[in-house]
Design a protein around this motif. Sequence first.
Motif, PDB file in Angstrom:
ATOM      1  N   LYS A  86     -40.174  75.588  19.515  1.00 54.82           N
ATOM      2  CA  LYS A  86     -41.048  75.056  20.558  1.00 54.82           C
ATOM      3  C   LYS A  86     -41.370  76.096  21.628  1.00 54.82           C
ATOM      4  O   LYS A  86     -42.504  76.178  22.113  1.00 54.82           O
ATOM      5  N   PHE A  87     -40.368  76.893  22.010  1.00 55.68           N
ATOM      6  CA  PHE A  87     -40.542  77.798  23.152  1.00 55.68           C
ATOM      7  C   PHE A  87     -40.552  79.283  22.773  1.00 55.68           C
ATOM      8  O   PHE A  87     -40.735  80.137  23.642  1.00 55.68           O
ATOM      9  N   GLY A  88     -40.339  79.593  21.502  1.00 53.84           N
ATOM     10  CA  GLY A  88     -40.327  80.991  21.089  1.00 53.84           C
ATOM     11  C   GLY A  88     -39.052  81.725  21.456  1.00 53.84           C
ATOM     12  O   GLY A  88     -39.050  82.968  21.518  1.00 53.84           O
ATOM     13  N   TRP A  89     -37.965  80.997  21.676  1.00 50.87           N
ATOM     14  CA  TRP A  89     -36.681  81.623  22.009  1.00 50.87           C
ATOM     15  C   TRP A  89     -35.965  82.030  20.722  1.00 50.87           C
ATOM     16  O   TRP A  89     -36.137  81.421  19.675  1.00 50.87           O
ATOM     17  N   ILE A  90     -35.154  83.053  20.805  1.00 48.15           N
ATOM     18  CA  ILE A  90     -34.346  83.491  19.670  1.00 48.15           C
ATOM     19  C   ILE A  90     -32.952  82.889  19.793  1.00 48.15           C
ATOM     20  O   ILE A  90     -32.291  83.022  20.833  1.00 48.15           O
ATOM     21  N   VAL A  91     -32.507  82.235  18.729  1.00 49.53           N
ATOM     22  CA  VAL A  91     -31.187  81.595  18.740  1.00 49.53           C
ATOM     23  C   VAL A  91     -30.105  82.647  18.504  1.00 49.53           C
ATOM     24  O   VAL A  91     -30.167  83.432  17.551  1.00 49.53           O
ATOM     25  N   LEU A  92     -29.127  82.665  19.383  1.00 49.99           N
ATOM     26  CA  LEU A  92     -27.951  83.515  19.220  1.00 49.99           C
ATOM     27  C   LEU A  92     -26.810  82.665  18.684  1.00 49.99           C
ATOM     28  O   LEU A  92     -26.392  81.690  19.317  1.00 49.99           O
ATOM     29  N   SER A  93     -26.310  83.017  17.502  1.00 47.48           N
ATOM     30  CA  SER A  93     -25.121  82.327  17.003  1.00 47.48           C
ATOM     31  C   SER A  93     -23.893  82.966  17.626  1.00 47.48           C
ATOM     32  O   SER A  93     -23.909  84.130  18.031  1.00 47.48           O
ATOM     33  N   THR A  94     -22.818  82.200  17.712  1.00 48.71           N
ATOM     34  CA  THR A  94     -21.681  82.617  18.538  1.00 48.71           C
ATOM     35  C   THR A  94     -20.373  82.741  17.767  1.00 48.71           C
ATOM     36  O   THR A  94     -19.305  82.834  18.374  1.00 48.71           O
ATOM     37  N   GLY A  95     -20.429  82.776  16.432  1.00 48.12           N
ATOM     38  CA  GLY A  95     -19.194  82.905  15.666  1.00 48.12           C
ATOM     39  C   GLY A  95     -18.607  84.303  15.734  1.00 48.12           C
ATOM     40  O   GLY A  95     -19.342  85.289  15.839  1.00 48.12           O
ATOM     41  N   ASN A  96     -17.276  84.395  15.676  1.00 50.02           N
ATOM     42  CA  ASN A  96     -16.586  85.689  15.744  1.00 50.02           C
ATOM     43  C   ASN A  96     -16.204  86.164  14.338  1.00 50.02           C
ATOM     44  O   ASN A  96     -16.383  85.457  13.349  1.00 50.02           O
TER      45      ASN A  96
ATOM     46  N   THR B 281      -8.949  87.705  18.678  1.00 47.17           N
ATOM     47  CA  THR B 281      -8.039  88.219  19.705  1.00 47.17           C
ATOM     48  C   THR B 281      -8.742  89.208  20.622  1.00 47.17           C
ATOM     49  O   THR B 281      -8.456  89.277  21.822  1.00 47.17           O
ATOM     50  N   LEU B 282      -9.688  89.966  20.077  1.00 49.82           N
ATOM     51  CA  LEU B 282     -10.456  90.888  20.899  1.00 49.82           C
ATOM     52  C   LEU B 282     -11.440  90.136  21.788  1.00 49.82           C
ATOM     53  O   LEU B 282     -11.730  90.579  22.905  1.00 49.82           O
ATOM     54  N   VAL B 283     -11.939  89.004  21.333  1.00 51.04           N
ATOM     55  CA  VAL B 283     -12.801  88.166  22.177  1.00 51.04           C
ATOM     56  C   VAL B 283     -12.066  87.804  23.463  1.00 51.04           C
ATOM     57  O   VAL B 283     -12.615  87.926  24.575  1.00 51.04           O
ATOM     58  N   TYR B 284     -10.829  87.386  23.328  1.00 46.05           N
ATOM     59  CA  TYR B 284     -10.032  87.037  24.515  1.00 46.05           C
ATOM     60  C   TYR B 284      -9.837  88.257  25.419  1.00 46.05           C
ATOM     61  O   TYR B 284      -9.980  88.172  26.650  1.00 46.05           O
ATOM     62  N   ARG B 285      -9.522  89.388  24.822  1.00 45.33           N
ATOM     63  CA  ARG B 285      -9.267  90.591  25.628  1.00 45.33           C
ATOM     64  C   ARG B 285     -10.513  91.039  26.381  1.00 45.33           C
ATOM     65  O   ARG B 285     -10.428  91.472  27.538  1.00 45.33           O
ATOM     66  N   ILE B 286     -11.660  90.924  25.752  1.00 45.88           N
ATOM     67  CA  ILE B 286     -12.895  91.324  26.432  1.00 45.88           C
ATOM     68  C   ILE B 286     -13.192  90.386  27.595  1.00 45.88           C
ATOM     69  O   ILE B 286     -13.597  90.833  28.676  1.00 45.88           O
ATOM     70  N   CYS B 287     -12.999  89.104  27.397  1.00 43.51           N
ATOM     71  CA  CYS B 287     -13.232  88.149  28.485  1.00 43.51           C
ATOM     72  C   CYS B 287     -12.297  88.425  29.661  1.00 43.51           C
ATOM     73  O   CYS B 287     -12.720  88.368  30.834  1.00 43.51           O
ATOM     74  N   GLU B 288     -11.056  88.731  29.362  1.00 45.62           N
ATOM     75  CA  GLU B 288     -10.120  89.074  30.436  1.00 45.62           C
ATOM     76  C   GLU B 288     -10.537  90.367  31.121  1.00 45.62           C
ATOM     77  O   GLU B 288     -10.423  90.497  32.351  1.00 45.62           O
TER      78      GLU B 288
ATOM     79  N   PRO C 263      -2.082  81.194  13.557  1.00 46.43           N
ATOM     80  CA  PRO C 263      -2.450  81.668  14.897  1.00 46.43           C
ATOM     81  C   PRO C 263      -3.224  82.983  14.795  1.00 46.43           C
ATOM     82  O   PRO C 263      -2.953  83.822  13.925  1.00 46.43           O
ATOM     83  N   TYR C 264      -4.184  83.167  15.681  1.00 42.58           N
ATOM     84  CA  TYR C 264      -5.042  84.349  15.587  1.00 42.58           C
ATOM     85  C   TYR C 264      -4.260  85.651  15.743  1.00 42.58           C
ATOM     86  O   TYR C 264      -4.664  86.687  15.222  1.00 42.58           O
ATOM     87  N   GLU C 265      -3.128  85.594  16.429  1.00 40.62           N
ATOM     88  CA  GLU C 265      -2.299  86.797  16.566  1.00 40.62           C
ATOM     89  C   GLU C 265      -1.728  87.231  15.216  1.00 40.62           C
ATOM     90  O   GLU C 265      -1.386  88.397  15.017  1.00 40.62           O
ATOM     91  N   ILE C 266      -1.626  86.287  14.278  1.00 37.96           N
ATOM     92  CA  ILE C 266      -1.193  86.605  12.913  1.00 37.96           C
ATOM     93  C   ILE C 266      -2.397  86.824  12.002  1.00 37.96           C
ATOM     94  O   ILE C 266      -2.430  87.749  11.190  1.00 37.96           O
ATOM     95  N   LEU C 267      -3.397  85.975  12.165  1.00 35.70           N
ATOM     96  CA  LEU C 267      -4.577  86.039  11.298  1.00 35.70           C
ATOM     97  C   LEU C 267      -5.313  87.374  11.418  1.00 35.70           C
ATOM     98  O   LEU C 267      -5.658  88.007  10.402  1.00 35.70           O
ATOM     99  N   ASP C 268      -5.558  87.826  12.640  1.00 34.55           N
ATOM    100  CA  ASP C 268      -6.392  89.019  12.821  1.00 34.55           C
ATOM    101  C   ASP C 268      -5.799  90.283  12.205  1.00 34.55           C
ATOM    102  O   ASP C 268      -6.521  91.065  11.570  1.00 34.55           O
ATOM    103  N   PRO C 269      -4.491  90.545  12.350  1.00 35.07           N
ATOM    104  CA  PRO C 269      -3.943  91.727  11.674  1.00 35.07           C
ATOM    105  C   PRO C 269      -4.025  91.637  10.150  1.00 35.07           C
ATOM    106  O   PRO C 269      -4.247  92.655   9.480  1.00 35.07           O
ATOM    107  N   ILE C 270      -3.860  90.448   9.607  1.00 33.88           N
ATOM    108  CA  ILE C 270      -4.004  90.293   8.154  1.00 33.88           C
ATOM    109  C   ILE C 270      -5.441  90.587   7.743  1.00 33.88           C
ATOM    110  O   ILE C 270      -5.694  91.299   6.753  1.00 33.88           O
TER     111      ILE C 270
END
Length: 583
Positions: A422-432, A460-467, A503-510
């Motif tokens: 409708k407005f010509g906006w570009i959709v940004l998806s937000t998955g990590n 886990t990096l998403v959290y670190r960047i926000c902090e 938990p992401y602290e385990i998932l991300d290193p794997i």
Amino acid sequence: MRVALAQINTTVGDVWGNAERAARALDDAVRAGAELVAFPELTITGYPPEDLLMRPAFVQDNLRALEELAGRVPPGVVAAVGFVDLAGDLYNACAVLSGGEVLHRFHKRHLPNYGVFDENRYFREAEETAALSLGGSLVGVSVCEDIWYPVGPAREQALGGASVLLNVSASPYHRLKGLYRERMLGVRASDHGCYVLFCNLVGGQDELVFDGRSAVFDPGGNLVCRARQFEEDLLIADLHPEEALVRRLHDPRPRKETSDHLSVIGVPRESKPLEEMEGTEEEDPVEPRVEPSHSEEGEVLAALVLGLRDYFAKNGFSRAVLGLSGGIDSSLAAVVAVRALGAENVTGVLMPSEYTSGASNTDAAAQAKSLGMDTQTVAIGEAFDAYRDMLAPVFLGLPEDVTEENLQSRIRGNILMALSNKFGWIVLSTGNKSEMSVGYSTLYGDSAGGFAVIKDVPKTLVYRICEHVNEAEGREVVPGDVIRKEPSAELRADQRDSDSLPPYEILDPILEAYVEDDKGEAEIVASGFDAADVHRIARLVDAAEYKRRQAPIGIKVTSRAFGRDRRMPIVNRYRERAPEDGP
């Protein structure tokens, strides 16, 4: 010898615009008294031009733009400019321009064909090595990958007497690569006893970001100058080539080595000193400038912002829309979007359902207020009920499951795409990246969009960047409640990500070990992870390839991103067999 490294932001295909951008930087360098001005790899075409190179008209226009740029290089000044040469075949090349002429064309020898690179698809390898005779000193010119090899053109140029090694480059960014690259360049300088000049591209191109960070190293391998990261910059430095000669006289090791014949290209010299040329300034010594490095979180954030900004600007897009859930991922995506495009060009959409907590609505509103961005609220309850009613006869007697969860996600995707249409906006998806890896996303739902802002950023990096953002700005840009609460998709009652994933602290290193490092399950388990977790995560990653192939592109920030950087077959029956399983 005064040199200038012009790290400019080119656009793929814009041969005339790129040449004009280079000409403006050239004028600035000449006014600063530079005798040698370097530009990035494939300045004229932009990098990487990919299958544009299969169009003869594009190649010819690139050559014409180079000739036009050569006409703007005054006598007494040498410009080294990346372009595509056509000499029976295509070459990734660097032209040496001076006094309106193309004096020589250096061809790239080492053509990378790994990761995001496909240069063997397009180019022929160089067959000769040459150097410039400039002001009584030899300057070796090489293109990007040629400096990464200990044995190659740079070594041959140094053995042939070059005191300065100039490398024009388009080195794509991933996190912490700048430090690794500088260590390599310092080793090349000290090994060869030469100045090393590294002129890198800056800017975003599709999923790639080039971080600039051009640099000068002295013959001892010490960093002398460094340009800014993720910004256009003109780095000026004064070299003393006799230092390389002194070092060579005191180091007998190169005398034991031999090299092939080195062609020497003479550069015509002005009869009067450069500082007397019209339009130049007085040549006072240049104070070496070393721009500071970003932290890991800071450089990833800067890469995301630059990549998104250039994706929009170079495609002619102006406004973005994204779903604001009150979660950490949409918060970071909103921060990046506002920094890249301006708050006035970003709309966040709150799409609550019966499972959306009051805290999430509050957090989403707080996030939008913190960033000063516009919001719209479109509740999805009625649409969800309508879908369930329509499907009730088909699903009669079946319990609710992930189907109903995905329905909510697809309804939200439809709403965002409707606003886009409708407005010509570009959709940004937000998955990590963590979610993308294991398929924790919904096709045509949360994966829908024109650009995936943080698709290569692990959770886990998403959290670190926000902090990092909050600490750097001294306020809660990302609300503290968003950072502290347990992650949840909120697609069913009392849902938590930990219900489906470790938990992401385990998932991300794997994931890093399996996806980026290509380690096998046994090797990952041997490093201390639970065998059941590793096996399950590996199977999820493999099974989700078909989903990732349909996802929008996003900015590469890790050493190995999904897409052109990691090319796995969708139909793939390979499964690692444990040694105890036997043949």
